[in-house]
Design an enzyme around this catalytic site. Structure first.
Site, PDB file in Angstrom:
ATOM      1  N   ASP A   1       9.820  23.660  39.943  1.00 49.24           N
ATOM      2  CA  ASP A   1      10.727  23.172  38.794  1.00 49.24           C
ATOM      3  C   ASP A   1      11.265  24.449  37.984  1.00 49.24           C
ATOM      4  O   ASP A   1      10.612  25.460  38.198  1.00 49.24           O
ATOM      5  CB  ASP A   1      10.141  22.204  37.587  1.00 49.24           C
TER       6      ASP A   1
ATOM      7  N   ASP B   1      17.475  14.138  37.623  1.00 40.85           N
ATOM      8  CA  ASP B   1      16.657  13.171  36.727  1.00 40.85           C
ATOM      9  C   ASP B   1      17.248  11.766  36.646  1.00 40.85           C
ATOM     10  O   ASP B   1      16.668  11.167  36.065  1.00 40.85           O
ATOM     11  CB  ASP B   1      16.303  13.827  35.515  1.00 40.85           C
TER      12      ASP B   1
HETATM   13  C1  GLA Z   1      12.018  18.087  35.085  1.00 41.71           C
HETATM   14  C2  GLA Z   1      12.267  17.518  36.407  1.00 41.71           C
HETATM   15  C3  GLA Z   1      11.644  16.347  36.443  1.00 41.71           C
HETATM   16  C4  GLA Z   1       9.977  16.412  36.082  1.00 41.71           C
HETATM   17  C5  GLA Z   1       9.863  17.014  34.853  1.00 41.71           C
HETATM   18  C6  GLA Z   1       8.434  17.227  34.756  1.00 41.71           C
HETATM   19  O1  GLA Z   1      12.676  17.583  34.096  1.00 41.71           O
HETATM   20  O2  GLA Z   1      13.330  17.454  36.723  1.00 41.71           O
HETATM   21  O3  GLA Z   1      11.833  15.611  37.745  1.00 41.71           O
HETATM   22  O4  GLA Z   1       9.277  16.911  37.145  1.00 41.71           O
HETATM   23  O5  GLA Z   1      10.581  18.118  34.699  1.00 41.71           O
HETATM   24  O6  GLA Z   1       8.108  17.882  33.256  1.00 41.71           O
END
Ligand code: GLA
Length: 700
Positions: A444, A502
């Protein structure tokens, strides 16, 4: 002597001319041509009023400051900051069946530009550019285009994408500019608007016909894509990774390479240009074992429990996952030291001593014993000020001296240009990966860069990923940046999937996923079945609709199956089976997008002879009866067997449907190819938020 050098793909040609007077100039960049006995550029270009006596044509690398008034492809300054003009006096061109390579040297400036165009299987062309300091004093490189070319005059529209976290990949169509059009990325990542790329379309171009060009950079950082109208009457398209001012100083003998650009040109519309981009990207993917294995169904823990978990909760979630046919369980954020919320812990990549006193191995082994692979979330390029790493190395964060350090999500960006930072991260990741059977990393990156680390920051990340891939060639990696903030071809050699957004709301995902496919293929598009109401939008959607939309990419589940009603859980398991049955057709194959009447959007994935067709409705139809859907690809075979596999919609309150659909649901119905292509496949009446899925198989 004037020489013509041409590079051809099935659909396109690049034609350059080399003469002693003008150097290397463009003659054509567009659909395939046979140059024949072309009059020279000197003959072809007539005089123009107010023009220079010595006409320079449209040079491959134009001599800014010496008669070229379009955008520069190379910008260099000397130690005092004064421009060093690049006006080549030496040329070498090498031509082969699949590549054109040009070296342009300027003995006055002490610079040599080398570039190439290479055809790729699938029809795209890779363009590369590099500059070398052949002088005897250091020079500052300000800019170097990965590709710069004149656009054919028939173009009328430019298509680009913008976006934000939770609303990625919003497609924007604008007319070709009268002056200049530019898409600039300055956030340090390619951004939620998707890959640094664009499409240009002729007036009549659509999904399956018309002149289309698609360009994307193999780059994950700041960039500029520009289309500039020249007084002469044509446009110049330039694509470049932006350099931070002062970051690239070339000592004598040193060189700098721009990231490559992928160029797709077709007379057969957006789908054909998209297919070229998909083929190019597929050739860059480095799968464990050399070939893509069937894309395993994920369960990702994030929206199932966010930070609210411990080893027992995760194990229960894994049990529930195994029960519905999940193949890879990904433990998301919250597993490492100090990480009970998003305000602390990034940088300290050791399992939390309370939750995982014996490390991750016991959990990973139990998950393996349940028949699933174990995957783990990391965010290596980031650091929380509240972390042991920051307390030990505050100077490892990207920062400006004597300035505030602006945090986002309570975190700073590590300076990936520093070798000791990369070494530390490699050691930490190495220790985690070697401690347990971890088959997968979700990598990430949850903020923009401020201050910028320039292009070297991006290259630092690539270097770390490269080292990790070499050490763990069988570990697959998912690229993520607050959802889809960094999904691009620059990362493709290091990753095997991108997390698209997300926002898992299936209605929002329809447009987003279609936009994703403009540059990247469906097998690397993470698409999950999320909860209802969707966490990002609050909208409620039927499980079947959510599942059908998610099946078009690399399927995952991002909810706790134990939280579902028995009916929904059984239905989800059935959709997972559906995906497993058809993923061989959905991935690594052709993709066709199109639109029907009354808001219907369709997508077909598969081989030339066998395709799954998804007919998607997000809104309520206005027409009393749905109109047939012409499918141009069906014309290539005389007959097709068509079956209706699913109508994914809210259960209950079924709509009446014509008898032929009952017949298609119980076995194939035969249509001629010409009927499907011209008159169209009949469509069933559909609810809002529904997907009708057909199987089309070419028959004798
Ligand atoms: C980001 C990612 C999510 C998740 C969060 C965790 O927002 O896009 O899918 O992994 O971080 O903190």
């Amino acid at each position: 002597m004037t020489q013509i050098h041409a590079l051809h793909t099935t659909e396109a040609s690049l034609v350059l001319e080399h003469d002693a007077d003008r150097g290397v100039v463009w003659r054509h960049c567009g659909l395939r041509v046979d140059p024949g006995d072309l009059p020279t550029a000197a003959e072809a270009r007539g005089p123009a009023s107010f023009a220079f006596d010595h006409d320079i044509g449209v040079p491959l690398v134009p001599p800014a400051g010496l008669g070229w008034f379009g955008p520069p492809a190379v910008e260099v300054r000397d130690a005092r900051g004064l421009p060093v003009f690049f006006a080549p006096d030496g040329v070498a061109v090498a031509e082969s069946e699949d590549a054109l390579t040009v070296a342009l040297s300027d003995t006055v400036a002490g610079l040599e530009w080398t570039g190439s165009f290479t055809t790729l299987s699938g029809g795209a062309i890779r363009s590369s550019a590099a500059i070398r300091n052949t002088g005897n004093a250091p020079v500052l490189l300000v800019g170097l285009a990965s590709v710069q070319l004149p656009l054919a005059t028939g173009f009328a529209q430019v298509v680009s994408w913008r976006g934000r976290h939770n609303a990625e990949l919003d497609e924007c169509t604008e007319p070709m500019p009268r002056q200049r059009w530019e898409k600039v990325g300055r956030r340090g990542i390619s951004g939620h608007g998707g890959p640094p790329g664009l499409y240009v379309l002729a007036q009549d171009a659509g999904w399956q016909s018309g002149l289309t060009m698609a360009v994307q950079l193999e780059w994950s950082g700041d960039h500029s894509l520009a289309i500039e109208r020249d007084d002469e009457g044509f446009w110049t398209l330039s694509a470049a990774a932006t350099l931070a001012l002062g970051e690239v100083v070339l000592a004598p003998g040193e060189s700098h390479s721009a990231p490559a650009a992928l160029l797709a040109i077709s007379g057969n519309g957006r789908n054909a240009a998209m297919a070229q981009q998909h083929a190019a990207v597929r050739s860059m993917l480095r799968w464990p074992g050399g070939a893509m294995a069937p894309r395993p169904v994920h369960l990702n823990s994030w929206e199932a429990c966010y930070f609210d978990h411990d080893a027992a909760r995760i194990e229960a979630l894994a049990q529930a996952a195994a029960g519905i046919g999940i193949e890879r369980f990904v433990l998301d954020d919250g597993w490492f030291a100090g990480r009970r919320h998003d305000r602390a812990g990034l940088g300290d990549w050791t399992p939390d001593a309370v939750t995982y006193p014996d490390g991750l191995a016991p959990l990973a082994q139990r998950i393996e014993a349940m028949g699933m692979e174990f995957g783990l979330w990391v965010e290596p390029e980031m650091i929380n000020p509240d972390s042991d790493l920051y307390r030990a190395h505050p100077n490892w964060a990207l920062a400006l001296p004597d300035r505030e350090r602006p945090t986002a999500r309570h975190q700073l960006v590590l300076d990936m240009r520093r070798e000791e930072v990369r070494d530390y991260l490699f050691d930490r990741l190495d220790s985690v990966l070697s401690s347990a059977p971890i088959a997968y990393l979700k990598w990430d990156h949850n903020r923009d860069h401020a201050p910028s680390g320039g292009a070297a920051q991006v290259r630092g990340t690539y270097a770390l990923l490269e080292r990790l891939r070499a050490a763990y060639p069988n570990v697959e990696i998912e690229g993520c940046a607050g959802g889809g903030g960094r999904s691009d071809a620059g990362l493709v050699p290091y990753v095997h999937r991108f997390w698209t957004s997300d926002n898992i709301d299936a209605v929002a995902r329809v447009a987003m996923q279609r936009s994703f496919l403009a540059f990247l293929p469906p097998e690397i598009m993470g698409s999950h079945v999320g909860a209802s109401p969707a966490h990002a939008t609050g909208r409620t959607q039927a499980l079947a609709f959510r599942a059908a939309i998610a099946c078009m990419g690399h399927l995952g589940v991002e909810l706790d199956p134990a939280s579902l009603s028995d009916e929904d859980r059984t239905e989800l398991a059935r959709w997972i089976e559906f995906y497993k049955r058809w993923r061989g057709l959905l991935h690594g194959r052709e993709v066709h997008l199109g639109e029907g009447t009354d808001g219907l959007r369709w997508q077909a994935q598969g081989t030339a002879q066998r395709k799954l067709l998804f007919c998607i409705r997000t809104a309520l139809p206005q027409d009393r009866r749905p109109q047939p859907l012409p499918l141009h690809f069906a014309a290539s075979y005389p007959r097709w067997n068509v079956s209706l596999l699913e109508v994914a919609e809210q259960r209950g309150h079924g709509l009446p449907r014509a008898a032929q659909f009952d017949r298609m649901a119980s076995g194939p119905v035969r249509y001629t190819g010409s009927w499907l292509a011209q008159a169209g496949l009949p469509m069933p009446i559909q609810k809002a938020e529904s997907v009708a899925i057909f199987l089309l198989e070419a028959a004798e």
